[in-house]
Scaffold this motif. Sequence first.
Motif, PDB file in Angstrom:
ATOM      1  N   ILE A 130       0.857  -1.175   0.000  1.00  0.00           N
ATOM      2  CA  ILE A 130       0.000   0.000   0.000  1.00  0.00           C
ATOM      3  C   ILE A 130       0.897   1.229   0.000  1.00  0.00           C
ATOM      4  O   ILE A 130       1.757   1.393   0.858  1.00  0.00           O
ATOM      5  CB  ILE A 130      -0.957   0.013   1.208  1.00  0.00           C
ATOM      6  N   ASP A 131       0.668   2.077  -0.982  1.00  0.00           N
ATOM      7  CA  ASP A 131       1.484   3.279  -1.165  1.00  0.00           C
ATOM      8  C   ASP A 131       0.850   4.497  -0.503  1.00  0.00           C
ATOM      9  O   ASP A 131       1.538   5.454  -0.178  1.00  0.00           O
ATOM     10  CB  ASP A 131       1.674   3.514  -2.667  1.00  0.00           C
ATOM     11  N   GLY A 132      -0.465   4.464  -0.301  1.00  0.00           N
ATOM     12  CA  GLY A 132      -1.155   5.587   0.320  1.00  0.00           C
ATOM     13  C   GLY A 132      -2.619   5.280   0.512  1.00  0.00           C
ATOM     14  O   GLY A 132      -3.186   4.419  -0.156  1.00  0.00           O
TER      15      GLY A 132
ATOM     16  N   TYR B 236      -3.069   9.839   6.237  1.00  0.00           N
ATOM     17  CA  TYR B 236      -2.958   8.623   7.038  1.00  0.00           C
ATOM     18  C   TYR B 236      -1.513   8.137   6.987  1.00  0.00           C
ATOM     19  O   TYR B 236      -0.971   7.903   5.917  1.00  0.00           O
ATOM     20  CB  TYR B 236      -3.933   7.552   6.546  1.00  0.00           C
ATOM     21  N   GLN B 237      -0.915   8.022   8.146  1.00  0.00           N
ATOM     22  CA  GLN B 237       0.495   7.650   8.246  1.00  0.00           C
ATOM     23  C   GLN B 237       0.657   6.136   8.184  1.00  0.00           C
ATOM     24  O   GLN B 237       0.039   5.409   8.954  1.00  0.00           O
ATOM     25  CB  GLN B 237       1.083   8.191   9.553  1.00  0.00           C
TER      26      GLN B 237
ATOM     27  N   ASP C 249       4.425  -2.063   8.072  1.00  0.00           N
ATOM     28  CA  ASP C 249       5.121  -2.599   6.909  1.00  0.00           C
ATOM     29  C   ASP C 249       4.075  -3.233   5.987  1.00  0.00           C
ATOM     30  O   ASP C 249       3.641  -4.361   6.204  1.00  0.00           O
ATOM     31  CB  ASP C 249       6.157  -3.633   7.337  1.00  0.00           C
ATOM     32  N   THR C 250       3.650  -2.475   4.977  1.00  0.00           N
ATOM     33  CA  THR C 250       2.573  -2.950   4.095  1.00  0.00           C
ATOM     34  C   THR C 250       3.074  -3.927   3.031  1.00  0.00           C
ATOM     35  O   THR C 250       2.304  -4.339   2.174  1.00  0.00           O
ATOM     36  CB  THR C 250       1.829  -1.775   3.432  1.00  0.00           C
ATOM     37  N   THR C 251       4.345  -4.312   3.092  1.00  0.00           N
ATOM     38  CA  THR C 251       4.837  -5.365   2.206  1.00  0.00           C
ATOM     39  C   THR C 251       4.625  -6.747   2.828  1.00  0.00           C
ATOM     40  O   THR C 251       4.752  -7.755   2.142  1.00  0.00           O
ATOM     41  CB  THR C 251       6.339  -5.200   1.888  1.00  0.00           C
ATOM     42  N   LYS C 252       4.299  -6.793   4.104  1.00  0.00           N
ATOM     43  CA  LYS C 252       4.085  -8.076   4.788  1.00  0.00           C
ATOM     44  C   LYS C 252       2.804  -8.739   4.287  1.00  0.00           C
ATOM     45  O   LYS C 252       1.875  -8.071   3.825  1.00  0.00           O
ATOM     46  CB  LYS C 252       4.020  -7.882   6.295  1.00  0.00           C
TER      47      LYS C 252
END
Length: 132
Positions: free
Chosen positions: A57-59, A68-69, A74-77
Amino acid sequence: MKSPVFFALLILITSACTKSSLDGIWDDNIKLSAKEINLSAHRDSVSITTEGSWWWIDGIGLDDNWNYQLDEIDTTKDNFTIEEADFRIERIEGTAIHILMEKNETGAARVLKIALQAGDYFDAIQVTQASE
């Protein structure tokens, strides 16, 4: 005077630059099962699948608020949850995205956008939640 070797190298270099090697022109390697979803004004959810698992997720934007921070997540998990007051986004086993929208009491439809990236391929999910 330019040598024939220079021209040969120039032709070789320019012919090596194909469409697939340009930034942002990768083929769809996420393959979302749905990109635009409509939900009711009540607490509602949707599950979307992906064929690819190498994405992140990039944003996230809700009604064009992109503040939204994601620094702490870690959205690569393969598994993670993003919880906010109005929505929850959960990635399950790398290829499923579960999106929950809380009841919409704003009096207007609201739009949640989730920007995804996999290398130089960019895609997005747009969830429109009806107003009461």
